[in-house]
Design an enzyme around this catalytic site. Structure first.
Site, mmCIF file in Angstrom:
data_model
loop_
_atom_site.group_PDB
_atom_site.id
_atom_site.type_symbol
_atom_site.label_atom_id
_atom_site.label_comp_id
_atom_site.label_asym_id
_atom_site.label_seq_id
_atom_site.Cartn_x
_atom_site.Cartn_y
_atom_site.Cartn_z
ATOM 1 N N ASP A 103 0.960 -1.333 -0.087
ATOM 2 C CA ASP A 103 -0.094 -0.031 -0.054
ATOM 3 C C ASP A 103 1.023 1.245 -0.072
ATOM 4 O O ASP A 103 1.169 1.672 1.070
ATOM 5 C CB ASP A 103 -1.007 -0.137 1.269
ATOM 6 C CG ASP A 103 -1.881 0.999 1.223
ATOM 7 O OD1 ASP A 103 -2.123 1.807 0.337
ATOM 8 O OD2 ASP A 103 -2.239 1.372 2.382
ATOM 9 N N GLY A 105 -0.451 4.216 -0.291
ATOM 10 C CA GLY A 105 -1.063 5.403 0.417
ATOM 11 C C GLY A 105 -1.070 5.344 1.939
ATOM 12 O O GLY A 105 -1.859 6.041 2.348
ATOM 13 N N GLY A 146 -9.666 4.477 4.113
ATOM 14 C CA GLY A 146 -10.923 4.763 3.611
ATOM 15 C C GLY A 146 -11.828 3.908 3.633
ATOM 16 O O GLY A 146 -12.947 3.985 3.594
ATOM 17 N N SER A 147 -11.437 2.299 3.671
ATOM 18 C CA SER A 147 -12.362 1.279 3.777
ATOM 19 C C SER A 147 -12.274 0.611 4.875
ATOM 20 O O SER A 147 -12.822 -0.679 5.069
ATOM 21 C CB SER A 147 -12.006 0.085 2.742
ATOM 22 O OG SER A 147 -11.383 0.522 1.620
ATOM 23 N N TYR A 267 2.435 11.202 1.855
ATOM 24 C CA TYR A 267 1.704 10.463 0.968
ATOM 25 C C TYR A 267 2.703 10.421 -0.410
ATOM 26 O O TYR A 267 3.383 11.463 -0.445
ATOM 27 C CB TYR A 267 0.299 10.746 0.351
ATOM 28 C CG TYR A 267 -0.705 10.887 1.461
ATOM 29 C CD1 TYR A 267 -1.413 9.740 2.077
ATOM 30 C CD2 TYR A 267 -1.138 11.950 2.016
ATOM 31 C CE1 TYR A 267 -2.302 9.728 2.782
ATOM 32 C CE2 TYR A 267 -2.041 11.850 2.954
ATOM 33 C CZ TYR A 267 -2.582 10.985 3.680
ATOM 34 O OH TYR A 267 -3.545 11.010 4.526
ATOM 35 N N ASP A 295 -1.814 5.672 -5.169
ATOM 36 C CA ASP A 295 -2.068 4.496 -4.226
ATOM 37 C C ASP A 295 -2.300 3.090 -4.651
ATOM 38 O O ASP A 295 -3.334 2.818 -5.118
ATOM 39 C CB ASP A 295 -3.234 5.188 -3.325
ATOM 40 C CG ASP A 295 -3.581 4.066 -2.155
ATOM 41 O OD1 ASP A 295 -2.783 3.418 -1.908
ATOM 42 O OD2 ASP A 295 -4.738 4.706 -1.654
ATOM 43 N N THR A 298 -5.476 1.220 -3.398
ATOM 44 C CA THR A 298 -6.981 1.720 -3.376
ATOM 45 C C THR A 298 -7.353 0.920 -4.901
ATOM 46 O O THR A 298 -6.450 1.000 -5.933
ATOM 47 C CB THR A 298 -7.156 3.334 -3.453
ATOM 48 O OG1 THR A 298 -7.058 3.573 -2.138
ATOM 49 C CG2 THR A 298 -8.327 3.404 -4.160
ATOM 50 N N THR A 299 -8.153 0.086 -4.817
ATOM 51 C CA THR A 299 -8.723 -0.329 -6.126
ATOM 52 C C THR A 299 -9.035 0.525 -7.445
ATOM 53 O O THR A 299 -8.587 0.110 -8.363
ATOM 54 C CB THR A 299 -10.166 -1.148 -5.875
ATOM 55 O OG1 THR A 299 -9.846 -1.975 -4.777
ATOM 56 C CG2 THR A 299 -10.447 -2.372 -7.123
#
Ligand SMILES: *[C@@H]1O[C@H](CO)[C@@H](O)[C@H](O)[C@H]1NC(C)=O
Ligand SMILES: *[C@@H]1O[C@H](CO)[C@@H](O)[C@H](O)[C@H]1NC(C)=O
Ligand SMILES: *[C@@H]1O[C@H](CO)[C@@H](O)[C@H](O)[C@H]1NC(C)=O
Length: 467
Positions: A103, A105, A146-147, A267, A295, A298-299
């Protein structure tokens, strides 16, 4: 169909964690393809551990081996038809391997611990009692993405990856993880951004290697595969590779175009300067409002609501999603959508196959661009894997910059190729040893408190789109 929930694994430095729901809706699950993956340690591995241990001490006490620079490659797995990309590393003494989301991010390493009570069922966990190098810092850890989020305890350990070993690496043993964040066989996450956003405050694993004498060159690079438009795709497929300390010329073609980062190191950020949809430019702000986090965790791609609406206004019969798809847009699957992005240099095309995030109904597809609102000091855009699958991406620590290059034919031939074996975690031999800074990093001015800054916060960010 998405087989797991799209992830937004960008670290959020939030003021009020309670504002973020922790139970995102569950995705549809696909059967796991059975792969042989031995987790037990063989005598060979023990012998390797003994060898590494001895070489580590030699390195520590002045043997020339400590000066050696090197490179390494970690093979990536593509999970859930491009939902996430993970690699493997090994923690502890003797070393035990774990799969972790890679990751860019965020900046913390954590794995589920053996006392984990929430969100860790059926994932392999880390048992501190089995390691002679585990050093508990007895400090609470919490990180919000975020998730979802993870919390636990901060400790230090010996961490190995792709032939590099870092002793005294700050990380967290998680005992509570929100649903949907970990999906077996993934046990945790390796944050690859900069120390200033690390909730553990530890110098991140990659930053230690990049700033010391371990890597040939202070870069790490990703080649990510696409399986999202391939019928017959299983839950796990070959995901590409993560290069550490070098760029792999087999994986890209032409030059790598580096763009300097516009902000201090937190970041991995670039300004998003141009975005076209079906050949038409979307009007974008300049300055910090154009900042995009690059990132790998992130998908898809998140951006400001107005600009996301402008993107879909170029696509006939598209419509805002509702319910679980709030923040997303739907569009007719038979529309071929071509998006290009530029970050102050060349223009990069995103494949229509990546714009099409998922099919959500008969003839109806979900687009990869979703709307999100971030705080004023956080990047407005989060450019994730839907874009990154289209380029070779290089994260350079010095000078702080991000580079993109075109994928080579070799890399492109891995897309949708069901015949390539999924990598299994290995504990290879270690060629380079390094020592991390202490958890109480000198970049932080508190001197005494090791308390993670999650609640102290500089930036308020709220991402609602994925929740
Ligand atoms: C480690 O072992 C001690 C003593 O057996 C036990 O009390 C403790 O719960 C164990 N810790 C973990 C994390 O398993
Ligand atoms: C570069 O990538 C190719 C293809 O994955 C691989 O075979 C090769 O070993 C890599 N080079 C290095 C130095 O790791
Ligand atoms: C989808 O995958 C196939 C390979 O199975 C490829 O030939 C095709 O170009 C891909 N479609 C897009 C839009 O990239």
């Amino acid at each position: 169909m998405l087989s797991t929930l799209p992830l937004t694994l960008i670290a959020l430095l939030v003021l009020d964690v309670s504002a973020i729901p922790t139970n995102p809706p569950q995705g549809i699950s696909m059967p796991l393809r059975r792969r042989v993956q031995s987790q037990s340690r063989s005598e060979d591995e023990l012998a390797m551990w003994a060898k590494n241990q001895r070489e580590g001490l030699m390195a520590k006490y002045g043997n020339p081996v400590a000066r050696k620079r090197s490179t390494g490659t970690n093979l990536i797995t593509n999970q859930g038809a491009d939902s996430s990309f993970y690699g493997s590393l090994a923690i502890g003494t003797p070393a035990v391997s774990f799969n972790v989301i890679l990751d860019t991010g965020s900046s913390d390493l954590w794995v589920a611990g053996n006392t984990c009570t929430t969100g860790c069922s059926s994932v392999q966990t880390f048992d501190p009692n089995q390691s002679s190098t585990f050093n508990n810092q007895n400090q609470d850890f919490q990180i919000v993405y975020g998730s979802g989020q993870a919390s636990g305890t901060i400790a230090t350990e010996t961490v190995q990856m792709a032939g590099f070993s870092v002793s005294n690496q700050g990380f967290a043993v998680a005992d509570q993880v929100s649903g949907g964040l970990l999906s077996a066989p993934v046990s945790g996450l390796l944050g690859l951004a900069w120390q200033s956003i690390a909730s553990t405050r530890a110098v991140p694993f990659a930053q230690t290697l990049a700033s010391g004498t371990a890597w040939d060159s202070p870069v790490m690079a990703f080649q990510l595969t696409r399986f999202s438009n391939q019928s017959g795709t299983q839950q796990l497929e070959a995901g590409g590779s993560f290069s550490m300390g070098f760029v792999n010329t087999t994986l890209y073609t032409g030059d790598i175009e580096y763009i300097n980062m516009p902000t201090t190191n937190s970041y991995w950020i670039l300004p998003l300067t141009t975005l076209t949809v079906q050949g038409n430019s979307i009007s974008l702000p300049s300055g910090s409002a154009s900042y995009a986090a690059i990132d790998t965790g992130t998908t898809a791609v998140g951006g400001p609501p107005d600009q996301i609406a402008a993107i879909y206004s170029q696509i006939p019969n598209s419509a805002p999603g509702t319910g679980n798809y709030q923040g997303y847009y739907t569009y007719p699957c038979d529309t071929t959508v071509t998006v290009t992005l530029a970050f102050g240099g060349s223009t990069w095309m995103m494949s229509p196959a990546d714009f099409r995030l998922s099919r959500v109904g008969s003839g109806t597809c979900l687009g990869a661009f979703f709307s999100l609102t971030t705080g004023s000091n956080a990047p407005s855009w989060i450019v994730g894997d839907s874009f990154l699958k289209n380029v070779y991406s290089v994260f350079r620590f010095n000078p702080p910059s991000i580079g993109f290059a075109r994928l080579s034919d070799y890399s492109l031939s891995m897309n949708g190729n069901l015949d390539i074996e999924v990598p299994s975690p290995t504990i290879g031999s270690v060629s380079v040893f390094a020592t991390a800074g202490t958890v109480d990093g000198s970049n932080h001015n508190s001197g005494t408190s090791l308390r993670p800054p999650t609640f102290v916060l500089a930036i308020a960010v709220l991402i609602y789109a994925m929740l």
